[in-house]
Design an enzyme around this catalytic site. Sequence first.
Site, PDB file in Angstrom:
ATOM      1  N   ARG A 173     -10.113   7.024 -36.550  1.00  0.00           N
ATOM      2  CA  ARG A 173      -8.784   6.845 -36.194  1.00  0.00           C
ATOM      3  C   ARG A 173      -7.933   6.816 -37.246  1.00  0.00           C
ATOM      4  O   ARG A 173      -6.763   7.211 -36.992  1.00  0.00           O
ATOM      5  CB  ARG A 173      -8.553   5.508 -35.158  1.00  0.00           C
ATOM      6  CG  ARG A 173      -9.249   5.874 -33.830  1.00  0.00           C
ATOM      7  CD  ARG A 173      -9.547   4.291 -33.240  1.00  0.00           C
ATOM      8  NE  ARG A 173      -8.008   3.890 -32.996  1.00  0.00           N
ATOM      9  CZ  ARG A 173      -7.354   4.120 -32.264  1.00  0.00           C
ATOM     10  NH1 ARG A 173      -7.652   5.036 -31.178  1.00  0.00           N
ATOM     11  NH2 ARG A 173      -5.947   3.517 -32.004  1.00  0.00           N
ATOM     12  N   ARG A 177      -5.152   8.696 -47.442  1.00  0.00           N
ATOM     13  CA  ARG A 177      -4.353   9.879 -48.049  1.00  0.00           C
ATOM     14  C   ARG A 177      -3.979   9.548 -49.398  1.00  0.00           C
ATOM     15  O   ARG A 177      -4.101   8.614 -49.966  1.00  0.00           O
ATOM     16  CB  ARG A 177      -2.702   9.465 -47.463  1.00  0.00           C
ATOM     17  CG  ARG A 177      -2.530   9.611 -45.847  1.00  0.00           C
ATOM     18  CD  ARG A 177      -1.421   9.887 -45.296  1.00  0.00           C
ATOM     19  NE  ARG A 177      -1.362  10.028 -43.915  1.00  0.00           N
ATOM     20  CZ  ARG A 177      -0.866   8.997 -43.185  1.00  0.00           C
ATOM     21  NH1 ARG A 177      -0.414   7.840 -43.912  1.00  0.00           N
ATOM     22  NH2 ARG A 177      -0.811   9.035 -41.831  1.00  0.00           N
ATOM     23  N   ARG A 249     -13.821  -5.702 -25.491  1.00  0.00           N
ATOM     24  CA  ARG A 249     -13.392  -6.782 -26.146  1.00  0.00           C
ATOM     25  C   ARG A 249     -12.119  -7.162 -25.462  1.00  0.00           C
ATOM     26  O   ARG A 249     -11.330  -6.381 -24.719  1.00  0.00           O
ATOM     27  CB  ARG A 249     -13.075  -6.238 -27.448  1.00  0.00           C
ATOM     28  CG  ARG A 249     -14.179  -5.858 -28.266  1.00  0.00           C
ATOM     29  CD  ARG A 249     -15.194  -7.067 -28.665  1.00  0.00           C
ATOM     30  NE  ARG A 249     -14.738  -7.889 -29.558  1.00  0.00           N
ATOM     31  CZ  ARG A 249     -15.560  -8.950 -29.971  1.00  0.00           C
ATOM     32  NH1 ARG A 249     -16.302  -9.318 -29.288  1.00  0.00           N
ATOM     33  NH2 ARG A 249     -14.998  -9.843 -30.985  1.00  0.00           N
ATOM     34  N   ARG A 279      -4.838  -9.868 -36.755  1.00  0.00           N
ATOM     35  CA  ARG A 279      -3.667  -9.238 -37.396  1.00  0.00           C
ATOM     36  C   ARG A 279      -2.397  -9.953 -36.546  1.00  0.00           C
ATOM     37  O   ARG A 279      -2.521 -10.776 -35.833  1.00  0.00           O
ATOM     38  CB  ARG A 279      -3.247  -7.851 -37.036  1.00  0.00           C
ATOM     39  CG  ARG A 279      -3.385  -7.387 -35.280  1.00  0.00           C
ATOM     40  CD  ARG A 279      -3.163  -5.898 -35.150  1.00  0.00           C
ATOM     41  NE  ARG A 279      -3.251  -5.637 -33.947  1.00  0.00           N
ATOM     42  CZ  ARG A 279      -3.588  -4.392 -33.270  1.00  0.00           C
ATOM     43  NH1 ARG A 279      -3.464  -3.271 -33.993  1.00  0.00           N
ATOM     44  NH2 ARG A 279      -3.744  -4.267 -31.954  1.00  0.00           N
ATOM     45  N   GLU A 300      -3.219 -12.487 -33.151  1.00  0.00           N
ATOM     46  CA  GLU A 300      -4.222 -11.797 -32.434  1.00  0.00           C
ATOM     47  C   GLU A 300      -5.694 -12.044 -32.678  1.00  0.00           C
ATOM     48  O   GLU A 300      -6.137 -12.071 -33.745  1.00  0.00           O
ATOM     49  CB  GLU A 300      -3.939 -10.427 -32.622  1.00  0.00           C
ATOM     50  CG  GLU A 300      -4.724  -9.406 -31.720  1.00  0.00           C
ATOM     51  CD  GLU A 300      -4.102  -7.922 -31.655  1.00  0.00           C
ATOM     52  OE1 GLU A 300      -2.858  -7.767 -31.888  1.00  0.00           O
ATOM     53  OE2 GLU A 300      -5.013  -6.759 -31.482  1.00  0.00           O
ATOM     54  N   TYR A 348     -11.900   4.600 -25.531  1.00  0.00           N
ATOM     55  CA  TYR A 348     -10.978   3.893 -26.288  1.00  0.00           C
ATOM     56  C   TYR A 348      -9.604   4.858 -26.387  1.00  0.00           C
ATOM     57  O   TYR A 348      -9.864   5.916 -27.236  1.00  0.00           O
ATOM     58  CB  TYR A 348     -11.630   3.727 -27.742  1.00  0.00           C
ATOM     59  CG  TYR A 348     -10.749   2.766 -28.852  1.00  0.00           C
ATOM     60  CD1 TYR A 348      -9.172   2.552 -28.557  1.00  0.00           C
ATOM     61  CD2 TYR A 348     -11.264   2.815 -29.987  1.00  0.00           C
ATOM     62  CE1 TYR A 348      -8.566   1.949 -29.663  1.00  0.00           C
ATOM     63  CE2 TYR A 348     -10.620   1.887 -30.930  1.00  0.00           C
ATOM     64  CZ  TYR A 348      -9.480   1.599 -30.736  1.00  0.00           C
ATOM     65  OH  TYR A 348      -8.729   0.933 -31.815  1.00  0.00           O
ATOM     66  N   ASP A 350      -5.689   6.212 -26.708  1.00  0.00           N
ATOM     67  CA  ASP A 350      -4.162   5.865 -26.855  1.00  0.00           C
ATOM     68  C   ASP A 350      -3.415   6.419 -25.700  1.00  0.00           C
ATOM     69  O   ASP A 350      -3.762   7.094 -25.037  1.00  0.00           O
ATOM     70  CB  ASP A 350      -3.891   6.727 -28.322  1.00  0.00           C
ATOM     71  CG  ASP A 350      -4.439   6.193 -29.556  1.00  0.00           C
ATOM     72  OD1 ASP A 350      -4.605   4.806 -29.454  1.00  0.00           O
ATOM     73  OD2 ASP A 350      -4.490   7.159 -30.468  1.00  0.00           O
TER      74      ASP A 350
HETATM   75  N1  UDP Z   1      -9.827  -1.408 -38.924  1.00  0.00           N
HETATM   76  C1  UDP Z   1     -10.130  -2.207 -40.023  1.00  0.00           C
HETATM   77  N2  UDP Z   1      -9.171  -2.843 -40.761  1.00  0.00           N
HETATM   78  C2  UDP Z   1      -8.031  -2.748 -40.685  1.00  0.00           C
HETATM   79  C3  UDP Z   1      -7.505  -1.782 -39.711  1.00  0.00           C
HETATM   80  C4  UDP Z   1      -8.305  -1.174 -38.904  1.00  0.00           C
HETATM   81  O1  UDP Z   1     -11.224  -2.267 -40.391  1.00  0.00           O
HETATM   82  O2  UDP Z   1      -7.154  -3.148 -41.435  1.00  0.00           O
HETATM   83  C5  UDP Z   1     -10.841  -0.873 -38.230  1.00  0.00           C
HETATM   84  C6  UDP Z   1     -11.060  -1.561 -36.987  1.00  0.00           C
HETATM   85  O3  UDP Z   1     -12.547  -1.549 -36.815  1.00  0.00           O
HETATM   86  C7  UDP Z   1     -10.217  -1.072 -36.008  1.00  0.00           C
HETATM   87  C8  UDP Z   1     -10.329   0.478 -36.484  1.00  0.00           C
HETATM   88  O4  UDP Z   1     -10.375   0.460 -37.580  1.00  0.00           O
HETATM   89  O5  UDP Z   1     -10.859  -1.478 -34.668  1.00  0.00           O
HETATM   90  C9  UDP Z   1      -9.272   1.172 -35.646  1.00  0.00           C
HETATM   91  O6  UDP Z   1      -8.001   0.893 -36.125  1.00  0.00           O
HETATM   92  P1  UDP Z   1      -6.590   0.766 -35.176  1.00  0.00           P
HETATM   93  O7  UDP Z   1      -5.492   0.312 -36.195  1.00  0.00           O
HETATM   94  O8  UDP Z   1      -6.540   2.238 -34.770  1.00  0.00           O
HETATM   95  O9  UDP Z   1      -7.081  -0.042 -34.110  1.00  0.00           O
HETATM   96  P2  UDP Z   1      -5.945  -0.384 -32.663  1.00  0.00           P
HETATM   97  O10 UDP Z   1      -4.620  -0.402 -33.143  1.00  0.00           O
HETATM   98  O11 UDP Z   1      -6.381   0.253 -31.788  1.00  0.00           O
HETATM   99  O12 UDP Z   1      -6.477  -1.683 -32.198  1.00  0.00           O
END
Ligand code: UDP
Length: 384
Positions: A173, A177, A249, A279, A300, A348, A350
Amino acid sequence: MRGKVGVVGAGFSGAVIARELADAGYKVIVFDSRSHVAGNCHSERDPETNIMLHVYGPHIFHTSNEKVWNYIRKFDEFMPFVNRVKALVGNKVYSLPINLMTINSFFGKALSPKEAAEFMGLIGDQSIVVPLTFEQQALRFVGRDLYEVFFKGYTQKQWGLHPSELPSSILKRLPVRFNYDDNYYASAYQGIPKHGYTFIVGKILDHPNIDIQLNTNFERGMAGDYDHLFYSGSIDSWFDFADGRLGYRTLDFEVERHRGDYQGNAVINYCDQHVPWTRISEHKHFAPWESHDSTIIYKEHSRQCGAADTPYYPIRLVNDKAQFARYVELARAEQKITFVGRLGTYRYLDMHVTIAEAFEVAERFLDMQKSGGAMPSFVVDPLA
Ligand code: UDP
């Protein structure tokens, strides 16, 4: 009137299917067990501060699907918003997704894009040809140091599992870059609805052929009243958990109120494993066109979803998939019901994918009605 259909769940899946069929002349009754529409993207203004809250956690609309983007903007104005996530590690702040700024500040270098691509090629584990797990994907593309700092702890907190037990699709996901683009999404379009997600879903459902019944648990016995049913609730609940509960989850939010600006950004990830939250979202920053003196933050926390909790992320490990496959078999034997959306298909998804799939579901239904064919239990293969 062409017929009567029932839609269970008033999130994006249910709302878009309901609207498409209402526009085509069907009578649609939409049920939701909650007191509001919009499912987990529900937003409401805090009565005290007037800040728009993403009640079930941050939702940023992004898509490269022009049809979806044009559709959604018919129901509310989309305000410009670009998700620029920061990551806090120890006492340092980095830019996400991993980009040239992250690489240069982490390694104390000033690499050009070309040099960074070469450098990452060297630190990535090239012996991993086809990464299957999250950990392999990370080691292959960002190497051990970046993996351990940015992904390992966060992922363990988010999923309750070691990254070697998770599929590579979760990490796919996120882009890596070799330039300074820190837009979290690689989508062509991005924004936040000016009046919130609940407003927009309410507008989608605002049609003379649609009735909405909130605070209503749809029971199996009620299905007989409808020519067809679209079910966006969790597939295991439809079958009364006959084969046990699918793994999800859930999230808990620790809400705090402060004055001024708490963190200076909408989302900051806390990648260290010892920090209990994954986060922090500061909700007023999702609406930068508004101005508020106070602020509300959500810390969260992720944990295993219990029977009384709201399911968020389908886990879909090998054993969940086997259990899910048994539910798919039961679902395929059902008549006149189609399982849709994140919970109905245990994926999962979006928001924009959910909407695109809802178009497909409605279109298929209308085609089948015309041709006299049977509407399938799934329009997208949920096991793929
Ligand atoms: N992830 C991580 N560190 C970060 C951000 C994301 O390890 O700082 C991993 C984590 O396993 C997460 C996945 O990447 O579930 C996908 O991240 P995304 O931000 O797409 O998750 P969402 O916003 O859908 O919770």
